[in-house]
Design a protein around this motif. Sequence first.
Motif, PDB file in Angstrom:
ATOM      1  N   ALA A 550      72.100  67.281  14.523  1.00  0.00           N
ATOM      2  CA  ALA A 550      71.130  68.343  14.260  1.00  0.00           C
ATOM      3  C   ALA A 550      70.240  68.050  13.063  1.00  0.00           C
ATOM      4  CB  ALA A 550      71.864  69.662  14.035  1.00  0.00           C
ATOM      5  N   ALA A 551      70.443  66.924  12.385  1.00  0.00           N
ATOM      6  CA  ALA A 551      69.662  66.629  11.185  1.00  0.00           C
ATOM      7  C   ALA A 551      68.172  66.538  11.489  1.00  0.00           C
ATOM      8  CB  ALA A 551      70.163  65.347  10.537  1.00  0.00           C
ATOM      9  N   GLY A 552      67.816  65.886  12.592  1.00  0.00           N
ATOM     10  CA  GLY A 552      66.406  65.744  12.950  1.00  0.00           C
ATOM     11  C   GLY A 552      65.754  67.074  13.255  1.00  0.00           C
ATOM     12  N   ASN A 553      66.464  67.921  14.005  1.00  0.00           N
ATOM     13  CA  ASN A 553      65.918  69.243  14.324  1.00  0.00           C
ATOM     14  C   ASN A 553      65.760  70.089  13.070  1.00  0.00           C
ATOM     15  OD1 ASN A 553      64.968  71.320  15.980  1.00  0.00           O
ATOM     16  ND2 ASN A 553      67.024  72.166  16.284  1.00  0.00           N
ATOM     17  N   ALA A 554      66.686  69.950  12.104  1.00  0.00           N
ATOM     18  CA  ALA A 554      66.580  70.703  10.851  1.00  0.00           C
ATOM     19  C   ALA A 554      65.332  70.304  10.085  1.00  0.00           C
ATOM     20  CB  ALA A 554      67.829  70.480  10.002  1.00  0.00           C
ATOM     21  N   LEU A 555      64.988  69.028  10.091  1.00  0.00           N
ATOM     22  CA  LEU A 555      63.768  68.584   9.410  1.00  0.00           C
ATOM     23  C   LEU A 555      62.525  69.156  10.089  1.00  0.00           C
ATOM     24  CD1 LEU A 555      64.690  64.839   8.732  1.00  0.00           C
ATOM     25  CD2 LEU A 555      64.553  66.687   7.061  1.00  0.00           C
ATOM     26  N   VAL A 556      62.551  69.232  11.432  1.00  0.00           N
ATOM     27  CA  VAL A 556      61.412  69.790  12.160  1.00  0.00           C
ATOM     28  C   VAL A 556      61.255  71.277  11.847  1.00  0.00           C
ATOM     29  CG1 VAL A 556      60.496  70.273  14.459  1.00  0.00           C
ATOM     30  CG2 VAL A 556      61.590  68.080  14.001  1.00  0.00           C
ATOM     31  N   VAL A 557      62.369  72.013  11.828  1.00  0.00           N
ATOM     32  CA  VAL A 557      62.320  73.440  11.509  1.00  0.00           C
ATOM     33  C   VAL A 557      61.815  73.649  10.079  1.00  0.00           C
ATOM     34  CG1 VAL A 557      63.700  75.525  11.204  1.00  0.00           C
ATOM     35  CG2 VAL A 557      64.119  74.041  13.157  1.00  0.00           C
ATOM     36  N   GLY A 558      62.293  72.822   9.150  1.00  0.00           N
ATOM     37  CA  GLY A 558      61.841  72.936   7.769  1.00  0.00           C
ATOM     38  C   GLY A 558      60.352  72.685   7.621  1.00  0.00           C
ATOM     39  N   HIS A 601      66.499  72.085  20.265  1.00  0.00           N
ATOM     40  CA  HIS A 601      65.411  72.945  19.797  1.00  0.00           C
ATOM     41  C   HIS A 601      65.535  74.370  20.306  1.00  0.00           C
ATOM     42  CE1 HIS A 601      61.436  74.315  18.650  1.00  0.00           C
ATOM     43  NE2 HIS A 601      61.170  74.608  19.914  1.00  0.00           N
ATOM     44  N   GLY A 602      65.961  74.588  21.537  1.00  0.00           N
ATOM     45  CA  GLY A 602      65.989  75.933  22.118  1.00  0.00           C
ATOM     46  C   GLY A 602      67.220  76.734  21.787  1.00  0.00           C
ATOM     47  N   ASP A 603      68.225  76.134  21.201  1.00  0.00           N
ATOM     48  CA  ASP A 603      69.466  76.853  20.911  1.00  0.00           C
ATOM     49  C   ASP A 603      69.264  77.845  19.759  1.00  0.00           C
ATOM     50  OD1 ASP A 603      70.545  75.320  22.872  1.00  0.00           O
ATOM     51  OD2 ASP A 603      71.596  73.935  21.519  1.00  0.00           O
ATOM     52  N   GLN A 616      73.328  86.719  11.400  1.00  0.00           N
ATOM     53  CA  GLN A 616      72.809  86.959  12.733  1.00  0.00           C
ATOM     54  C   GLN A 616      72.557  85.637  13.457  1.00  0.00           C
ATOM     55  OE1 GLN A 616      69.593  90.106  12.658  1.00  0.00           O
ATOM     56  NE2 GLN A 616      69.699  89.694  10.455  1.00  0.00           N
ATOM     57  N   SER A 617      72.705  85.671  14.767  1.00  0.00           N
ATOM     58  CA  SER A 617      72.346  84.536  15.621  1.00  0.00           C
ATOM     59  C   SER A 617      71.070  84.897  16.359  1.00  0.00           C
ATOM     60  CB  SER A 617      73.471  84.232  16.614  1.00  0.00           C
ATOM     61  OG  SER A 617      74.634  83.808  15.930  1.00  0.00           O
ATOM     62  N   MET A 618      70.066  84.032  16.308  1.00  0.00           N
ATOM     63  CA  MET A 618      68.766  84.326  16.901  1.00  0.00           C
ATOM     64  C   MET A 618      68.035  83.031  17.192  1.00  0.00           C
ATOM     65  SD  MET A 618      66.866  85.690  13.438  1.00  0.00           S
ATOM     66  CE  MET A 618      68.150  86.898  13.181  1.00  0.00           C
ATOM     67  N   ASN A 619      66.959  83.145  17.970  1.00  0.00           N
ATOM     68  CA  ASN A 619      66.152  81.960  18.237  1.00  0.00           C
ATOM     69  C   ASN A 619      65.189  81.712  17.074  1.00  0.00           C
ATOM     70  OD1 ASN A 619      63.949  83.744  18.583  1.00  0.00           O
ATOM     71  ND2 ASN A 619      64.370  83.940  20.776  1.00  0.00           N
ATOM     72  N   GLU A 620      64.434  80.647  17.168  1.00  0.00           N
ATOM     73  CA  GLU A 620      63.588  80.241  16.047  1.00  0.00           C
ATOM     74  C   GLU A 620      62.483  81.251  15.777  1.00  0.00           C
ATOM     75  OE1 GLU A 620      60.752  76.422  14.924  1.00  0.00           O
ATOM     76  OE2 GLU A 620      62.534  76.131  16.165  1.00  0.00           O
ATOM     77  N   ASN A 621      61.883  81.811  16.839  1.00  0.00           N
ATOM     78  CA  ASN A 621      60.799  82.779  16.635  1.00  0.00           C
ATOM     79  C   ASN A 621      61.299  84.057  15.960  1.00  0.00           C
ATOM     80  OD1 ASN A 621      58.868  81.097  17.787  1.00  0.00           O
ATOM     81  ND2 ASN A 621      59.283  81.850  19.863  1.00  0.00           N
ATOM     82  N   ALA A 622      62.484  84.513  16.373  1.00  0.00           N
ATOM     83  CA  ALA A 622      63.045  85.701  15.724  1.00  0.00           C
ATOM     84  C   ALA A 622      63.366  85.431  14.261  1.00  0.00           C
ATOM     85  CB  ALA A 622      64.301  86.145  16.473  1.00  0.00           C
TER      86      ALA A 622
END
Length: 633
Positions: A550-558, A601-603, A616-622
């Motif tokens: 998940a390291a790569g996805n964390a960088l994208v989210v950041g 990405h979608g999780d 809370q557990s939520m998607n990225e937009n929330a």
Amino acid sequence: MPRRERLYFSGLPQLIKLNGHNHQKLFQEEEDYSRFLTCIDKSLKSYDCELHAYSVQADVVLLLLTPKSKEDLSRFIQHIGRQYVPYYNNKYQRSGALWERRYNSCLIEANSYFLLVSQYVDTFISEQSEYNDKHNCNYSSFSHNCGECVIPRMTEHQCYLQLGKSPEERGIHYQHFLYTTISPAVTERIQTCLKQNCVLGTNQYCQKLEFEVNRTVRPHQTGRPRKHYSNNVTDWIWLENRASKLLERYCYQEIRFPLLEYWDENMKNTAAFSHDNQDAPTLNCSHPALLRGEGTMGCLRVIAQHQHLQSKSKLWYIGAMFRSVAGQKQDFEQYHQIGVEAFGYDNIDIELEHILMQHDFFSSLHLTPYIELNINTVGTEAEFTRFRQALVAYYQPFLPFFEDPWRVILEERPEQLLSIPHKLLDIVNKKAPSLSDFLSEASTTRFRELLDSLNRLKIPYSVTPTLYPVNNYCHTLFEWRSTHTDSPDALLCRGGRYDASASHLLGKHMAVSGFAFMLDPVIILIRTCNKQLLRQNATDVVLIPENTRAAGNALVVGRRLRTLFPHFTIKNDCSGMRINACRKNAERNGSRFIIVVPPEHGDELELTDKNNGLIQSMNENAMIGVLGHSVNC
């Protein structure tokens, strides 16, 4: 080690918890409950406390009340113990303490937590209670707050009264409020605050209280305290950013000076303004060089080189300065300051703006209780020169009695002799010339208008007739000094108007007003009075990868969050440690939002808000919506 003093803030409701010694029962029969409630009624009549909610269980007593004073609360609890404990010990043939240690208490921010705490009390059920349903109804405020009956000992709090206009309407709304159960995070926070005698409130509210009492009012992490190492660089950057943002809001332009200045014959003339520049340290090298001295001269050189800045310009600078020091191992010392200069403004409005800026700066640092503004006027250059000449003439008959340092002062700055503490000078100065006798009507009127404007701005000040210019100021001069006992009379800021001096140096008439913050004493005062303020340099958001994938996805989210929220400080945890260890590190560093990012990405992500304790557990937009809502709040 002495125990810590209990927190108390006037008007704040408090939650009190009494536990049975060694988890033993406090009540065994119906008569015991009735006797305890009678003791509460007597205590309420004897001491000024308002009871809003209560729950009397077999081994626990919860009281939600508002005391009129700190003494009323302590005597209220003592009165209950002195009435009930002897009764209980005699009845059950026992001796000794009935309560476990001191009573637990926490203060409550009413607007945010009163109803939640009231719900916690009314629905509280002890594990040892044998008649949970019955005792919870008969020996608690549940039925009163729900509008089912009226209990005389109860007093409704303002937050409860806002639920409706009539008791029936308030009871119905309160019942609807009870339908929603308290989240485990809120319950845990109430219990933690009770154990640690802290304030149950939002971070902003607790922060305000911390500035009032200069101690932490929020609950701390359990376990061995982590060592806190003061980071001077972080503190300096934080303070400089505070000042720069303030100056940007006032539309001042930053300029920068070289560290080394070339020394020539013209520099001798420009050094005449400041005493610091006259003694600026030179370097022993093949080129005539001078370490950067008082920043005002740098601004004057910039103005002299750029004609377009001479009409109307507002400048500020920041950095390290140097000055010579006599009688020490080193020939010079370094100090830091933020300077502000305004050119081309000849009325008092610019001076008022400067004083208002200084007041806003110190207010943002919560230092106003520990500082004072001293202000004075010396009139025009000609008026102050006549005053100095009169002083020199007055002291001439006393020269045979003067010490050598006094003779030097008399030649350079005779007005300083008026403030030297000495028995001889005290006698001589009683009939010395006064500066007010040499001020013209225009100078006096100008200064009076300035003071009237300060009164309208509600900026406290003290007119100090013995405040004379260290540099070549004219008209207004002022100083901000510390009044704190640990750093008394420390100079925090100095400034004023120096039209005549700047006009001589530039060869043309120039209206100039300026000042400088002395950063070294300012940051010392902050560390003395408001340590919590320097520890607010926490990260807003910490992104923790769920696993190595998940390291790569964390960088994208950041990266996306930094684009959407440019004012947030966002940190990617790249330590590779386990999630729990990363989470604990983020909590210790004061991060508000902790986000665990999944590999795909979608999780859904896991978002923790430390302000309210929600996970809370939520998607990225929330998640982005939650962060955006925190910005608007």
